[in-house]
Design an enzyme around this catalytic site. Structure first.
Site: not given
Ligand code: NAD
Length: 297
Positions: A93, A127, A49
């Protein structure tokens, strides 16, 4: 047909450029990524990313926490990022390490994850995992964020001209980041949706009648030729690593010359996931710099 995710991702990047060109903002989009623990695969995904950010001229920052950290320290850091005007997107994450969840025990294991996710400002939640954003896409409110992989899967189906109206879509996997948002988006496109998970023993009972099968279990060779018909479209989200090699959930060698269309692993859904994280970051950047706070869609 083997679907090339990289080619489709290029379309998303040009849509992102068109979106950014409509606005005149003096600074660059910036993402902050939080990693708790040091899982090798997580670090690899994060680096991917960050590399893409660099390629696009965006900024990125990695904040690392030990797996023995206190959950409240992580949430305090997220709060700082929420109020930092130079940060447009915040990404934690997943998955969180087992030790971290154990140490910060709350009555239900998932609550640690939920507590962290819901501390992110929904306008920076690129996200699409805060309860606010989940509620928004379920309620068809376009001002929120949808998880990137789900958008990627829908883009692939659109690109290969699959009209989902009345089609039977079988989704294997029911996570909040992949299976559930995909199901929601397929319902919006008027598909009949069947969701399967690890408690369903005979998945071929459902896959045999599926027009579209979306695999998101992380189990190599879960789907083989005996379980599908030759007009099925197979979208393989799954990723497993064995001896350093990536595998999807489909038995690709059996299916590639049999089904109507299939995505490979790697090179299928993966490039679209990254593309839509970047797209969501661009959208957050514009929203956070727009004094009118109108929807960006
Ligand atoms: P998860 O572990 O949260 O969920 C897995 C789901 O699969 C669960 O709902 C589980 O019930 C179901 N499942 C497991 N084994 C099954 C079986 N034998 N039969 C039926 N269902 C079964 O995982 P996730 O975060 O949703 O990710 C799923 C997979 O997709 C993983 O392999 C992950 O690495 C991959 N992934 C890929 C991308 C990409 O860009 N390609 C993005 C996100 C996740």
């Amino acid at each position: 047909m083997v679907i090339n995710g990289k080619t489709i991702a290029e379309e998303v990047y040009s849509e992102l450029q068109t979106l950014l060109d409509r606005y005149d903002v003096p600074r660059k989009p910036k993402i902050a990524i939080l990693l708790i623990g040091n899982r090798e695969d997580s670090l690899k995904y994060i680096k991917g990313k960050m590399r893409k950010c660099e390629e696009l001229g965006f900024l990125s920052e990695l904040l690392q926490f030990d797996e023995t950290s206190d959950v409240h320290d992580v949430v305090k850091q997220i709060d700082v990022l929420n109020h930092d005007e130079s940060i447009d997107g915040i990404l934690v994450q997943m998955p969180l390490p087992y030790l971290f969840i154990e140490k910060n025990k709350v009555p239900h294991t998932e609550s640690v994850t939920r507590y962290i996710l819901d501390s992110i400002d929904p306008n920076k939640d690129i996200d699409g995992l805060t309860a606010t954003n989940i509620g928004k896409y379920v309620a068809h409110d376009k001002t929120g964020f949808i998880p990137a992989t789900a958008q990627g899967v829908m883009k692939i189906l659109q690109y290969i001209s699959i009209d989902l109206t009345g089609k039977h879509v079988v989704i294997i996997g029911r996570s909040l980041i992949v299976g559930k948002p995909i199901a929601q988006l397929c319902l919006e496109k008027n598909a009949g949706v069947t969701m399967l998970h690890s408690h369903v023993s005979d998945i071929s009972y459902y896959t045999m009648s599926a027009d579209v099968i979306i695999l998101a279990a992380g189990k190599p060779n879960l789907l083989n030729r005996e379980m599908v018909h030759d007009q099925a479209v197979v979208i393989d989200v799954g990723i497993s690593v064995t001896d350093g090699k990536l595998y999807g959930d489909a038995d690709f060698s059996q299916l590639q010359d049999y089904v109507k269309a299939i995505t490979p692993v790697p090179g299928g859904v993966g490039p679209l996931t990254i593309a839509y994280i970047m797209y969501n970051l661009g959208k957050a950047y514009i929203y956070n710099n727009d004094s009118t706070k109108n929807s960006v869609s």
